[in-house]
Design a protein around this motif. Structure first.
Motif, PDB file in Angstrom:
ATOM      1  N   LYS A  71      56.877  89.185  41.817  1.00 41.15           N
ATOM      2  CA  LYS A  71      57.513  90.561  42.217  1.00 41.15           C
ATOM      3  C   LYS A  71      57.399  89.534  44.216  1.00 41.15           C
ATOM      4  O   LYS A  71      57.850  89.514  44.908  1.00 41.15           O
ATOM      5  CB  LYS A  71      57.796  92.556  42.778  1.00 41.15           C
ATOM      6  N   GLU A  72      55.936  89.476  44.677  1.00 47.55           N
ATOM      7  CA  GLU A  72      55.796  89.145  45.875  1.00 47.55           C
ATOM      8  C   GLU A  72      56.453  87.674  46.210  1.00 47.55           C
ATOM      9  O   GLU A  72      56.866  87.329  47.063  1.00 47.55           O
ATOM     10  CB  GLU A  72      54.190  88.977  46.255  1.00 47.55           C
ATOM     11  N   MET A  73      56.126  86.570  44.856  1.00 47.49           N
ATOM     12  CA  MET A  73      56.627  85.403  44.901  1.00 47.49           C
ATOM     13  C   MET A  73      58.160  85.100  44.866  1.00 47.49           C
ATOM     14  O   MET A  73      58.184  84.322  45.831  1.00 47.49           O
ATOM     15  CB  MET A  73      56.405  84.623  43.251  1.00 47.49           C
ATOM     16  N   ARG A  74      59.110  86.586  44.012  1.00 47.42           N
ATOM     17  CA  ARG A  74      60.496  86.507  44.429  1.00 47.42           C
ATOM     18  C   ARG A  74      61.041  87.276  45.920  1.00 47.42           C
ATOM     19  O   ARG A  74      61.656  86.394  46.868  1.00 47.42           O
ATOM     20  CB  ARG A  74      60.968  87.545  43.862  1.00 47.42           C
ATOM     21  N   GLU A  75      60.176  88.240  46.617  1.00 49.69           N
ATOM     22  CA  GLU A  75      60.197  87.746  47.815  1.00 49.69           C
ATOM     23  C   GLU A  75      60.050  87.124  49.014  1.00 49.69           C
ATOM     24  O   GLU A  75      61.233  86.659  50.119  1.00 49.69           O
ATOM     25  CB  GLU A  75      59.545  89.397  48.466  1.00 49.69           C
ATOM     26  N   MET A  76      58.612  86.472  48.708  1.00 57.11           N
ATOM     27  CA  MET A  76      58.390  85.468  49.686  1.00 57.11           C
ATOM     28  C   MET A  76      59.881  83.963  49.395  1.00 57.11           C
ATOM     29  O   MET A  76      60.834  83.659  50.658  1.00 57.11           O
ATOM     30  CB  MET A  76      56.725  84.211  49.493  1.00 57.11           C
ATOM     31  N   ARG A  77      59.872  84.178  48.101  1.00 55.91           N
ATOM     32  CA  ARG A  77      61.020  82.398  48.053  1.00 55.91           C
ATOM     33  C   ARG A  77      62.314  83.542  48.779  1.00 55.91           C
ATOM     34  O   ARG A  77      63.241  82.819  49.254  1.00 55.91           O
ATOM     35  CB  ARG A  77      61.605  82.747  46.791  1.00 55.91           C
TER      36      ARG A  77
END
Length: 91
Positions: A71-77
């Motif tokens: 989820k954090e990776m999606r938010e960062m992207r």
């Protein structure tokens, strides 16, 4: 019955009684051994179950953490895409 036959019969009966007594002792020892084995296996299964539950808890925790990281990776992207878009719009 002659005294020798009577003596032989008495000895045979005594030997039979001793053999039956030995058999009863062996049966009792077998039962005790079975009970000990059953207890050992119950305890081993309990330990196995405890360890399995601990592994399952750790696995679930790792899955939650992996989900959080995804989820954090999606938010960062998404933030990177937003920053690129903002940068390109300002140019």
């Amino acid at each position: 019955m002659t005294p020798e036959q009577e003596q032989w019969l008495i000895c045979a009966v005594q030997e039979l009684q001793a053999a039956q007594q030995n058999q009863q002792v062996l049966i009792q020892e077998l039962r005790e051994g079975q009970a000990m084995l059953a207890q050992f296996f119950r305890e081993a299964l309990d330990r196995f179950d405890e360890r399995t539950r601990a592994i399952e808890r750790r696995t679930e925790a790792l899955e939650r953490r992996t989900d959080e990281m995804a989820k954090e990776m999606r938010e960062m992207r998404q933030e990177i895409r937003d920053l690129r878009r903002d940068f390109l719009e300002r140019r």
